[in-house]
Design a protein around this motif. Sequence first.
Motif, PDB file in Angstrom:
ATOM      1  N   LEU A  70     -13.244 -36.351  23.014  1.00 42.06           N
ATOM      2  CA  LEU A  70     -13.579 -37.823  23.070  1.00 42.06           C
ATOM      3  C   LEU A  70     -15.160 -37.886  22.991  1.00 42.06           C
ATOM      4  CD1 LEU A  70     -10.842 -39.015  25.686  1.00 42.06           C
ATOM      5  CD2 LEU A  70     -10.697 -39.099  23.138  1.00 42.06           C
ATOM      6  N   VAL A  71     -15.477 -38.660  22.279  1.00 41.44           N
ATOM      7  CA  VAL A  71     -17.017 -38.967  22.258  1.00 41.44           C
ATOM      8  C   VAL A  71     -17.479 -40.589  22.164  1.00 41.44           C
ATOM      9  CG1 VAL A  71     -19.289 -38.673  21.013  1.00 41.44           C
ATOM     10  CG2 VAL A  71     -17.575 -36.817  21.104  1.00 41.44           C
ATOM     11  N   GLU A  72     -17.983 -40.759  23.297  1.00 41.36           N
ATOM     12  CA  GLU A  72     -18.558 -41.990  23.223  1.00 41.36           C
ATOM     13  C   GLU A  72     -19.963 -42.456  22.883  1.00 41.36           C
ATOM     14  OE1 GLU A  72     -16.659 -41.187  27.635  1.00 41.36           O
ATOM     15  OE2 GLU A  72     -18.091 -40.208  25.994  1.00 41.36           O
ATOM     16  N   SER A  73     -20.179 -43.717  22.178  1.00 37.32           N
ATOM     17  CA  SER A  73     -21.271 -44.206  21.894  1.00 37.32           C
ATOM     18  C   SER A  73     -21.399 -45.918  21.999  1.00 37.32           C
ATOM     19  CB  SER A  73     -21.701 -43.666  20.296  1.00 37.32           C
ATOM     20  OG  SER A  73     -20.467 -44.540  19.613  1.00 37.32           O
ATOM     21  N   GLY A  74     -22.591 -46.232  21.770  1.00 39.60           N
ATOM     22  CA  GLY A  74     -22.749 -47.660  21.782  1.00 39.60           C
ATOM     23  C   GLY A  74     -23.429 -48.211  23.101  1.00 39.60           C
ATOM     24  N   GLY A  75     -23.499 -47.272  23.911  1.00 39.60           N
ATOM     25  CA  GLY A  75     -24.464 -47.789  25.059  1.00 39.60           C
ATOM     26  C   GLY A  75     -25.765 -48.020  24.994  1.00 39.60           C
ATOM     27  N   LEU A  98     -19.025 -50.651  22.957  1.00 40.81           N
ATOM     28  CA  LEU A  98     -18.841 -49.024  22.939  1.00 40.81           C
ATOM     29  C   LEU A  98     -17.674 -48.818  21.933  1.00 40.81           C
ATOM     30  CD1 LEU A  98     -18.857 -48.769  26.769  1.00 40.81           C
ATOM     31  CD2 LEU A  98     -20.690 -49.111  25.247  1.00 40.81           C
ATOM     32  N   SER A  99     -17.986 -47.353  21.535  1.00 42.08           N
ATOM     33  CA  SER A  99     -16.865 -46.857  20.715  1.00 42.08           C
ATOM     34  C   SER A  99     -16.689 -45.333  21.553  1.00 42.08           C
ATOM     35  CB  SER A  99     -17.363 -46.523  19.353  1.00 42.08           C
ATOM     36  OG  SER A  99     -17.861 -47.733  18.545  1.00 42.08           O
ATOM     37  N   TRP A 116     -11.361 -36.552  28.889  1.00 39.35           N
ATOM     38  CA  TRP A 116     -12.552 -37.411  29.180  1.00 39.35           C
ATOM     39  C   TRP A 116     -13.580 -37.203  28.343  1.00 39.35           C
ATOM     40  CZ3 TRP A 116     -12.540 -41.217  33.178  1.00 39.35           C
ATOM     41  CH2 TRP A 116     -11.275 -41.056  33.781  1.00 39.35           C
ATOM     42  N   GLY A 117     -14.366 -38.137  27.849  1.00 39.51           N
ATOM     43  CA  GLY A 117     -15.584 -38.073  27.100  1.00 39.51           C
ATOM     44  C   GLY A 117     -16.778 -37.804  28.124  1.00 39.51           C
ATOM     45  N   GLN A 118     -17.938 -37.719  27.509  1.00 42.74           N
ATOM     46  CA  GLN A 118     -19.176 -37.464  28.351  1.00 42.74           C
ATOM     47  C   GLN A 118     -19.735 -38.878  28.995  1.00 42.74           C
ATOM     48  OE1 GLN A 118     -19.327 -37.858  25.110  1.00 42.74           O
ATOM     49  NE2 GLN A 118     -20.850 -38.901  24.796  1.00 42.74           N
ATOM     50  N   GLY A 119     -19.499 -39.719  28.501  1.00 36.37           N
ATOM     51  CA  GLY A 119     -20.049 -41.150  29.019  1.00 36.37           C
ATOM     52  C   GLY A 119     -21.238 -41.532  28.378  1.00 36.37           C
ATOM     53  N   THR A 120     -21.507 -42.845  28.345  1.00 34.25           N
ATOM     54  CA  THR A 120     -22.523 -43.475  27.887  1.00 34.25           C
ATOM     55  C   THR A 120     -23.099 -44.618  28.792  1.00 34.25           C
ATOM     56  OG1 THR A 120     -23.275 -44.574  25.785  1.00 34.25           O
ATOM     57  CG2 THR A 120     -20.770 -45.303  26.542  1.00 34.25           C
ATOM     58  N   GLN A 121     -24.314 -44.626  28.858  1.00 37.18           N
ATOM     59  CA  GLN A 121     -24.825 -45.087  29.649  1.00 37.18           C
ATOM     60  C   GLN A 121     -25.134 -46.661  29.383  1.00 37.18           C
ATOM     61  OE1 GLN A 121     -26.401 -44.584  33.061  1.00 37.18           O
ATOM     62  NE2 GLN A 121     -26.290 -46.749  33.074  1.00 37.18           N
ATOM     63  N   VAL A 122     -24.728 -47.659  30.226  1.00 33.06           N
ATOM     64  CA  VAL A 122     -25.086 -49.142  29.897  1.00 33.06           C
ATOM     65  C   VAL A 122     -25.750 -49.723  31.110  1.00 33.06           C
ATOM     66  CG1 VAL A 122     -23.943 -51.374  29.836  1.00 33.06           C
ATOM     67  CG2 VAL A 122     -22.955 -49.430  28.715  1.00 33.06           C
TER      68      VAL A 122
END
Length: 119
Positions: free
Chosen positions: A4-9, A20-21, A109-115
Amino acid sequence: QVQLVESGGGLVQAGGSLRLSCAASGRTASLYVLGWFRQAPGKAREFVASIISSDGGTAYTDSAKGRFTISINVAKNTMYLQMNNLKPEDTAVYYCATKSALGGVYEFWGQGTQVTVSS
């Protein structure tokens, strides 16, 4: 295995919006429930929202209701979290996760994205 890879933060002012994606790869056929979680500095990780891939059923934490919308594009194996009317207290690292059954624990779990929401 599922990756899982998050993006958009990013950084946004209070009242702004972010989307977020979460892109999934690997054994995507096993995806059943996908969720968003967040962890603010010094606080425990908390549930934000979830969606069932088969029927689109959703669940939200109270603070997200009316402001956040979770959705999924099954063909693209991608989940989204549209966040509107952001508040400084929404500042956190946002993680996506998935599990293969309605009950049980989130397995991947993904690695997380900062908001970060500024006041």
